[in-house]
Design an enzyme around this catalytic site. Structure first.
Site, short mmCIF file in Angstrom:
data_model
loop_
_atom_site.label_atom_id
_atom_site.label_comp_id
_atom_site.label_asym_id
_atom_site.label_seq_id
_atom_site.Cartn_x
_atom_site.Cartn_y
_atom_site.Cartn_z
N GLN A 116 0.84 -1.19 0.00
CA GLN A 116 0.00 0.00 0.00
C GLN A 116 0.88 1.25 0.00
O GLN A 116 1.71 1.44 0.88
CB GLN A 116 -0.94 0.06 1.20
CG GLN A 116 -1.97 1.18 1.01
CD GLN A 116 -2.68 1.58 2.27
OE1 GLN A 116 -2.04 1.96 3.25
NE2 GLN A 116 -4.00 1.51 2.26
N GLY A 134 -9.52 -5.84 9.33
CA GLY A 134 -8.43 -5.03 9.84
C GLY A 134 -8.07 -5.40 11.26
O GLY A 134 -7.26 -6.29 11.52
N TYR A 140 -5.08 11.28 3.41
CA TYR A 140 -3.76 11.34 2.79
C TYR A 140 -3.88 12.02 1.42
O TYR A 140 -4.96 12.41 0.99
CB TYR A 140 -3.14 9.96 2.73
CG TYR A 140 -2.85 9.42 4.11
CD1 TYR A 140 -1.86 10.00 4.90
CD2 TYR A 140 -3.60 8.38 4.66
CE1 TYR A 140 -1.61 9.55 6.19
CE2 TYR A 140 -3.37 7.93 5.94
CZ TYR A 140 -2.37 8.52 6.72
OH TYR A 140 -2.14 8.08 7.99
N ARG A 184 -8.07 1.97 -2.45
CA ARG A 184 -8.92 2.03 -1.26
C ARG A 184 -9.55 3.41 -1.18
O ARG A 184 -8.85 4.42 -1.27
CB ARG A 184 -8.09 1.76 -0.01
CG ARG A 184 -8.75 2.04 1.33
CD ARG A 184 -7.82 1.66 2.46
NE ARG A 184 -7.53 0.25 2.38
CZ ARG A 184 -8.14 -0.70 3.11
NH1 ARG A 184 -9.05 -0.35 4.00
NH2 ARG A 184 -7.84 -1.96 2.97
#
Length: 374
Positions: free
Chosen positions: A100, A326, A181, A227
C-alpha cells in the site's frame, strides 16, 4: 462457514486462495523506516493464519510523508531489501502481498521533515484541524501545508515507489485514496481549493487520483488496487452528501474503465460519526449499496467493521468479491483459519500497543497474540 469465503479468486495476474484479506494496518514498528525481522515475523504469522492476500501497512513513498515515526518506506535500497525478505516469506507460506502506497500528512518540524529539506505538500494550503502530530510529546497541531505548484512531481514519486515495490517482490500495489492522505486531499472539496485543472469540479478533483492510478498501471499492469472511504472522515475530511455522491460517482465510473485488480470500499463507521466536535466529516450512507453498481468490471472488496457473518453474506450473494478484515487480524494472527474452523475471535485487543511500543518490548501486542487450539 460457507465455502464462498474459501474459494480462489483471480486478482489481476495472480490467484488468491480465498476471499479473506488482511487490511493495511499501521503498527509503527519499523527500524527508522526500514522493514525489520520483527515485521517479517508479524506478516509470517498472518500468512500462516490463512490470509488470501495481505496488504502491507501504509508504506511511505518519500521521507516526508508520514505522521508516524516508524512507518516503513519504499524509497531506498535498504527498505526494498527489507520488504523482499517479508514478501519471500509470505509467498513461501502460500499467501500473496500488495504494497500500500501512502503518505504526505506530516509536520514541518518533525525530524525527518527537517532532514528532507522539502515542504509538506498538499493540493491547497489548508491544514487538518483538530489533528495532532505523533512526533511530539502530547502531540502538536498540524501546521498549514504548502500548496504543491505542480502535482505531476508527486505522481512521479508514486510511480517510482511502484517500481521499487516490484523489485521488493510484491504481487501488486494499492493506492491509499482514503483517510486524509494526499489523493484524498485532492478529491475532497474542503481540502482542495485549487482553481487550475487539479481543483474545482469533481472531474478536476479526481484527476490526481486517476493520474496516479494510470502511472501505477504502467508499472504493474492490472495488479493495482485502490482504497476509498466515502463515509469516513479521518484527518478532517468530509463533504456534504450531494457533493460526496457526485465526486465518488464520477471517480468510480472512471476507475472502472482502468482495469484494476480491485477497489476496496470502506463502510460507514460510528467511530467517525458527524455529530461531534465541529470537524468536517463524511456523511452517513450505505457505501456498498450506493457505489457497487458503478464498478461492474472491477472486483470489490468490503472493509471496516466487517464481521465473519457479514463477510459470508456479501460474498455468497455475489455483492462483493471478497472482504478485508483489519483490527481482527491484529489480535488473531490465525484469523482466516479461525473463521474456517468456526473458532471464536476471543483474543483481547491491547489498545495501548496499536501504534506504540510498551514495556520496551516491540513484540508486546504485536507478535505475541495466541493462535486458537485446533
Amino acid at each position: 462457514m460457507s465455502s464462498a469465503l474459501f474459494t480462489p479468486l483471480q486478482l489481476g495476474d495472480i490467484i488468491i486462495s480465498n476471499r479473506i484479506g488482511m487490511s493495511p494496518l499501521t503498527r509503527n514498528r519499523s527500524s527508522s523506516t526500514v522493514p525489520n525481522e520483527l515485521m517479517k515475523e508479524y506478516y509470517e504469522q498472518r500468512a500462516a493464519g490463512g490470509a488470501g492476500i495481505i496488504i502491507s501497512e501504509g508504506t511511505l513513498i518519500t521521507r516526508q510523508g508520514s505522521q508516524w515515526q516508524n512507518a516503513p518506506g519504499i524509497w531506498n535500497k535498504d527498505q526494498i531489501e527489507g520488504w523482499k525478505k517479508i514478501t519471500d516469506s509470505v509467498h513461501a507460506l502460500g499467501s500473496k502481498m500488495y504494497c500500500q502506497l501512502f503518505g504526505r500528512l506530516n509536520h514541518p518540524d518533525a525530524p525527518e521533515q527537517i532532514a528532507s529539506g522539502e515542504p509538506v505538500y498538499a493540493p491547497s494550503a489548508i491544514g487538518a484541524r483538530f489533528v495532532k502530530s505523533r512526533y511530539f510529546p502530547g502531540g502538536a497541531p498540524y501546521s498549514t501545508p504548502t500548496e504543491v505548484p505542480n502535482p505531476t512531481i508527486l505522481i512521479a514519486q508514486y510511480k517510482q515507489a511502484a517500481i521499487n515495490a516490484k523489485e521488493a517482490g510484491f504481487d501488486g500495489v494499492e493506492l491509499h485514496g482514503a483517510n486524509g492522505y494526499l489523493p484524498h486531499q485532492f478529491l475532497d472539496s474542503g481540502s482542495n481549493k485549487r482553481t487550475d485543472k487539479w481543483g474545482g469540479s469533481e472531474e478536476n478533483r479526481a484527476r490526481f487520483l486517476l493520474e496516479v492510478l494510470k502511472a501505477l498501471r504502467k508499472v504493474w499492469g492490472p495488479n493495482v488496487g485502490m482504497r476509498v472511504a466515502p463515509a469516513t472522515g479521518n484527518n478532517d475530511m468530509g463533504m456534504p452528501l450531494q457533493d460526496t455522491l457526485k465526486t465518488y460517482g464520477y471517480l468510480l465510473r472512471e476507475v472502472d474503465k482502468l482495469g484494476l485488480a480491485y477497489v476496496t470500499l470502506m463502510r460507514y463507521s460510528e467511530v467517525y460519526d458527524p455529530e461531534r466536535d465541529g470537524k468536517r466529516h463524511a456523511p452517513r450512507h450505505d457505501v456498498l449499496a450506493t457505489y457497487r453498481s458503478l464498478l461492474p468490471n472491477t472486483h470489490i472488496f468490503l472493509n471496516l467493521e466487517v464481521t465473519p457473518e457479514l463477510a459470508e453474506a456479501v460474498v455468497s450473494k455475489g455483492e462483493v468479491a471478497g472482504v478485508f478484515f483489519g483490527i481482527p487480524w491484529i489480535a488473531h494472527p490465525d484469523l482466516a483459519r479461525r473463521i474456517r474452523a468456526g473458532k471464536a475471535l476471543d483474543n483481547v485487543l491491547d489498545l495501548r500497543t496499536l501504534y506504540a511500543i510498551v514495556e520496551d518490548d516491540p513484540r508486546v501486542g504485536y507478535t505475541d497474540y495466541k493462535e486458537a487450539v485446533y
